[in-house]
Design an enzyme around this catalytic site. Structure first.
Site, PDB file in Angstrom:
ATOM      1  N   THR A  10       1.150  -7.939   7.421  1.00 19.08           N
ATOM      2  CA  THR A  10       0.019  -8.855   7.534  1.00 19.08           C
ATOM      3  C   THR A  10      -0.849  -8.512   8.752  1.00 19.08           C
ATOM      4  OG1 THR A  10       1.569 -10.298   8.670  1.00 19.08           O
ATOM      5  CG2 THR A  10       1.057 -10.862   6.393  1.00 19.08           C
ATOM      6  N   GLY A  65      13.800   4.134  17.438  1.00 22.03           N
ATOM      7  CA  GLY A  65      13.414   4.555  16.098  1.00 22.03           C
ATOM      8  C   GLY A  65      14.012   3.682  15.011  1.00 22.03           C
ATOM      9  N   SER A  77      11.179  -1.643  18.093  1.00 22.26           N
ATOM     10  CA  SER A  77      10.066  -1.467  19.027  1.00 22.26           C
ATOM     11  C   SER A  77      10.442  -1.082  20.442  1.00 22.26           C
ATOM     12  CB  SER A  77       9.226  -2.739  19.063  1.00 22.26           C
ATOM     13  OG  SER A  77       8.026  -2.448  18.463  1.00 22.26           O
ATOM     14  N   ASP A 127       3.788  -5.646  18.162  1.00 20.50           N
ATOM     15  CA  ASP A 127       4.926  -5.203  18.975  1.00 20.50           C
ATOM     16  C   ASP A 127       4.652  -5.347  20.468  1.00 20.50           C
ATOM     17  OD1 ASP A 127       5.594  -4.510  16.462  1.00 20.50           O
ATOM     18  OD2 ASP A 127       5.699  -2.343  16.810  1.00 20.50           O
ATOM     19  N   TYR A 160       2.601   3.956   4.228  1.00 21.11           N
ATOM     20  CA  TYR A 160       1.944   2.971   5.102  1.00 21.11           C
ATOM     21  C   TYR A 160       0.423   3.119   4.985  1.00 21.11           C
ATOM     22  CZ  TYR A 160       0.702   0.598   9.521  1.00 21.11           C
ATOM     23  OH  TYR A 160       0.153  -0.232  10.480  1.00 21.11           O
TER      24      TYR A 160
HETATM   25  P1  ADP Z   1      10.810   2.138  17.678  1.00 22.59           P
HETATM   26  O1  ADP Z   1       9.613   1.669  18.436  1.00 22.59           O
HETATM   27  O2  ADP Z   1      10.972   1.448  16.384  1.00 22.59           O
HETATM   28  O3  ADP Z   1      12.064   2.106  18.478  1.00 22.59           O
HETATM   29  P2  ADP Z   1       9.396   4.622  17.774  1.00 22.59           P
HETATM   30  O4  ADP Z   1       9.555   5.901  17.060  1.00 22.59           O
HETATM   31  O5  ADP Z   1       8.071   3.940  17.698  1.00 22.59           O
HETATM   32  O6  ADP Z   1      10.566   3.655  17.287  1.00 22.59           O
HETATM   33  O7  ADP Z   1       9.698   4.837  19.317  1.00 22.59           O
HETATM   34  C1  ADP Z   1      10.877   5.483  19.729  1.00 22.59           C
HETATM   35  C2  ADP Z   1      10.530   6.503  20.806  1.00 22.59           C
HETATM   36  O8  ADP Z   1      10.200   5.825  22.033  1.00 22.59           O
HETATM   37  C3  ADP Z   1      11.698   7.383  21.147  1.00 22.59           C
HETATM   38  O9  ADP Z   1      11.775   8.482  20.273  1.00 22.59           O
HETATM   39  C4  ADP Z   1      11.330   7.807  22.578  1.00 22.59           C
HETATM   40  O10 ADP Z   1      10.360   8.840  22.566  1.00 22.59           O
HETATM   41  C5  ADP Z   1      10.683   6.567  23.143  1.00 22.59           C
HETATM   42  N1  ADP Z   1      11.701   5.751  23.829  1.00 22.59           N
HETATM   43  C6  ADP Z   1      12.074   4.492  23.539  1.00 22.59           C
HETATM   44  N2  ADP Z   1      13.062   4.056  24.361  1.00 22.59           N
HETATM   45  C7  ADP Z   1      13.307   5.060  25.211  1.00 22.59           C
HETATM   46  C8  ADP Z   1      14.231   5.276  26.284  1.00 22.59           C
HETATM   47  N3  ADP Z   1      15.115   4.344  26.642  1.00 22.59           N
HETATM   48  N4  ADP Z   1      14.196   6.451  26.921  1.00 22.59           N
HETATM   49  C9  ADP Z   1      13.334   7.417  26.569  1.00 22.59           C
HETATM   50  N5  ADP Z   1      12.459   7.309  25.562  1.00 22.59           N
HETATM   51  C10 ADP Z   1      12.436   6.149  24.883  1.00 22.59           C
HETATM   52 MG    MG Z   2       7.609   1.887  17.796  1.00 23.92          MG
END
Ligand code: ADP
Ligand code: MG
Length: 392
Positions: free
Chosen positions: A39, A126, A130, A176, A226
């Protein structure tokens, strides 16, 4: 990942960066969206809550123009200058979320000094919870504290979203970053993605908790589908607005108006629009039901949301449907749905506390038998949004 606490982050920061203690320590939470899926980009309503899973940052202002960022979890450091153009880093991808925030602030003529920054998080990465927004939000709050520029939190959340859109290249909505910035303990957040008006809604969960289950799958369709969904929504709006010129986005349309145009709409587009229109209604009904402490109705709305995402919007997948069906057939569960963009990721279920242990055990066994994948289960009460928690 090792243990996550401020002492650990602070100690690693100090050891790494010239024996200086951090001036600012922040925490920024991950989030789960309880209802209101797909949404946000239709300028509609969402209803996320912040999680206890979080990302911690420690930082010190530098007197020069150098930026050093260290990922404690990846044991990697990047270095660059604020004077050069800030470039996307295809190797250390984790650094792009902070780079993006820095780049966007500079584009907005905010004066920044150099910085040493270290961070670590326990938000599963991932998984659709978020972690990326938490990283952007943690970076943004840190930079604000160190540089003293004035910007309200919603605006800062918008800047973080833009960083993810334009710098990282992920076309996400505002939800987010907004919830990570604005969450409140024991509350979920009702957000109007058009006006950015919001309301904190108390979550009186009594003998229930939200249980998040990660399916362990993320089908590669995510990005292409998406974009396709976004186009289908735009196509729907183009048809609807011919007859009803006040409709600018699906947020403005009613089911009656949609049905009046049914003949002119491609059947698939019709169903996509029906999902968005009914999902917005379900968010509003959810707020009403929670205001009346009616968790049963809220659970039913979660179920209806999932059915609509599965059948009309077609963004579920077999693995997620297995998890949802199992949950719905389990005693003491009020509702279960997919959460996040779709084609994998997580489900969220409203589960009676007394059943959580049995439910988790049996769900893991059932899902493993069917898919040979071990699902991850996370439980969290609604947590506070990002905040500065230390430093001197
Ligand atoms: P989500 O937001 O759903 O977790 P995303 O793919 O949008 O998935 O974001 C994940 C990415 O954010 C990771 O691949 C990394 O690059 C970065 N990230 C998130 N948390 C960390 C962390 N604790 N340390 C290093 N990078 C991080
Ligand atoms: Mg993300």
């Amino acid at each position: 990942m090792g243990q996550l606490n401020t002492q650990m982050v602070s100690r690693i920061f100090t050891n790494l960066f010239d024996n200086k203690p951090p001036q600012v320590i922040t925490r920024a939470p991950g989030r789960v969206n309880l209802i209101g899926e797909h949404t946000d980009y239709n300028e509609g309503y969402v209803f996320p809550m912040a999680l206890e899973f979080q990302l911690l940052t420690a930082a010190h202002r530098r007197s020069d123009r150098l930026v050093r960022i260290h990922s404690i979890d990846y044991r990697k450091t990047v270095e660059f200058s604020l004077d050069g153009p800030i470039r996307f880093d295809p190797v250390n991808r984790w650094s792009n979320y902070s780079r993006g925030v820095l780049a966007l602030l500079l584009e907005n003529d905010i004066k920044l000094s150099g910085i040493d920054l270290a961070f670590s998080g326990n938000i599963p990465q991932g998984s659709g919870l978020s972690s990326s927004a938490a990283l952007e939000v943690g970076t943004a709050l840190t930079l604000q504290a160190l540089n003293g520029f004035s910007m309200e939190r919603p605006e800062l959340a918008r800047l973080c979203q833009q960083a993810e859109n334009t710098f990282v290249g992920m076309n996400c909505g505002i939800m987010d970053q907004f919830i990570s910035m604005m969450g409140q303990k024991h509350h979920a957040l009702f957000l109007d993605c058009r006006s950015l008006e919001y309301r904190h809604i108390p979550l009186e969960l009594n003998r229930y908790r939200f249980v998040i289950c990660h399916s362990g799958v993320k089908h590669s369709l995510v990005d292409s589908e998406y974009n396709k969904r976004r186009e289908e929504c735009n196509t729907g709006v183009a048809v609807l607005s011919q007859r009803f010129p006040r409709i600018k986005t699906l947020r403005d349309a009613t089911l009656t108006q949609l049905n009046a145009c049914r003949k002119e709409l491609d059947p698939v587009v019709y169903r996509r629009c029906r999902h968005v229109i009914t999902e917005n209604q379900r968010v509003l009904q959810s707020i009403d039901s929670l205001n009346q402490n009616d968790l049963m109705t809220f659970g039913r709305l979660m179920n209806e949301s999932h059915d609509s995402l599965r059948d009309d919007y077609q963004v579920s997948c077999d693995e997620i449907d297995l998890l949802v069906e199992f949950a719905r057939n389990f005693k003491g569960i009020l509702g279960s749905r997919i959460t996040g963009g779709g084609f994998g990721g997580c489900t969220v279920s409203l589960v009676e506390i007394a059943q959580i242990s049995d439910f988790s055990k049996q769900l893991i066994e059932y899902y493993q038998n069917k898919t040979h994948i071990t699902p991850q289960i996370y439980i969290s009460t609604p947590a506070a949004g990002a905040e500065i928690i230390g430093g001197k």
